[in-house]
Design a protein around this motif. Structure first.
Motif, PDB file in Angstrom:
ATOM      1  N   LYS A   1      52.717   0.837  62.722  1.00  0.00           N
ATOM      2  CA  LYS A   1      53.875  -0.337  62.427  1.00  0.00           C
ATOM      3  C   LYS A   1      53.433  -1.341  61.552  1.00  0.00           C
TER       4      LYS A   1
ATOM      5  N   MET B   1      59.750  -0.834  65.618  1.00  0.00           N
ATOM      6  CA  MET B   1      60.268  -1.513  64.445  1.00  0.00           C
ATOM      7  C   MET B   1      61.834  -1.721  64.685  1.00  0.00           C
TER       8      MET B   1
ATOM      9  N   THR C   1      57.065   4.582  66.657  1.00  0.00           N
ATOM     10  CA  THR C   1      56.825   3.364  65.517  1.00  0.00           C
ATOM     11  C   THR C   1      58.318   2.811  65.280  1.00  0.00           C
TER      12      THR C   1
ATOM     13  N   GLU D   1      54.815  -2.266  57.798  1.00  0.00           N
ATOM     14  CA  GLU D   1      55.169  -3.401  57.697  1.00  0.00           C
ATOM     15  C   GLU D   1      54.451  -4.035  56.352  1.00  0.00           C
TER      16      GLU D   1
ATOM     17  N   ASN E   1      51.077   0.677  67.130  1.00  0.00           N
ATOM     18  CA  ASN E   1      51.230  -0.530  66.672  1.00  0.00           C
ATOM     19  C   ASN E   1      50.456  -0.558  65.199  1.00  0.00           C
TER      20      ASN E   1
END
Length: 213
Positions: free
Chosen positions: A57, A88, A84, A61, A54
């Motif tokens: 991720k 996503m 990952t 992002e 996470n």
């Protein structure tokens, strides 16, 4: 979420980071190091793995919002790239260290379209060479490489310079300095060892830190 500190604490908790300032490890490059980081252990620790994936991720992002495909480094980055990408909802592939000598002779596994915006996922950055090699292969295949996302970086000057010279960037969840600080605060190492660790980080070729010299 403060991933830098949390991931450092998690790596220490699952003993993914080993400290031996008096009996250094020898890396494949020949560099003697007081620290060895084995991020593969995060894969067998579900709670830590969840934080790491996470975190990757979140890095992608934040820093690479235009990412269209995630490419892992072989072999350590493959699982992290896959998880990952799953989180996503993105396509994923990986880059071999060299082209296969059979079948389709692929070096890039998974579909990569020309012009596609890619992020390289690596488990750790030391000299930066392996991640940079992957960036070069992807560029030669026509991808637009946005940058690198990694779990841990040693923050070595040489590695940082190589990444910059390659015209790319890296964003890591945590780093050598943070792990050393957390390790000292939690009793994994002695406070006086931190200076030795940072001396290694600043100049791995100077081995005067070995044995407390």
């Amino acid at each position: 979420m403060d991933y830098k500190t949390i991931v450092a604490e998690d790596l220490l908790k699952i003993k993914a980071v080993f400290f031996r300032p008096d009996e250094p490890f020898t890396w494949a490059s020949g560099i003697k190091s007081p620290v060895y980081c084995d991020n593969r252990l995060t894969l067998t620790a579900p709670e830590v793995r969840n934080v790491v994936e996470n975190g990757l991720k979140a890095v992608i992002e934040e820093y690479y919002p235009e990412c269209e495909v995630i490419m892992g480094t072989s072999t350590a980055g493959i699982a992290h790239a896959a998880i990952t990408a799953h989180l996503m909802g993105l396509p994923m592939g990986y880059v071999r260290s060299g082209a296969k000598d059979h079948g389709r002779n692929n070096q890039i596994e998974g579909e990569l379209k020309k012009g596609q915006k890619a992020v390289v996922v690596e488990d750790l950055i030391s000299t930066g060479s392996s991640a940079i090699d992957v960036v070069k292969v992807l560029r030669e295949a026509g991808a637009e490489v946005l940058g690198i996302a990694s779990i841990f970086t040693y923050n070595m000057k040489n590695g940082l310079e190589k990444i910059a010279e390659a015209g790319t960037v890296n964003h890591s969840l945590t780093d050598f300095d943070t792990v050393a600080d957390v390790a000292a605060r939690t009793g994994y190492i002695k406070e006086e060892d931190v200076k030795r660790l940072l001396a290694f980080r600043d100049d791995p070729s100077d081995e005067s830190w070995i044995g407390g010299k």
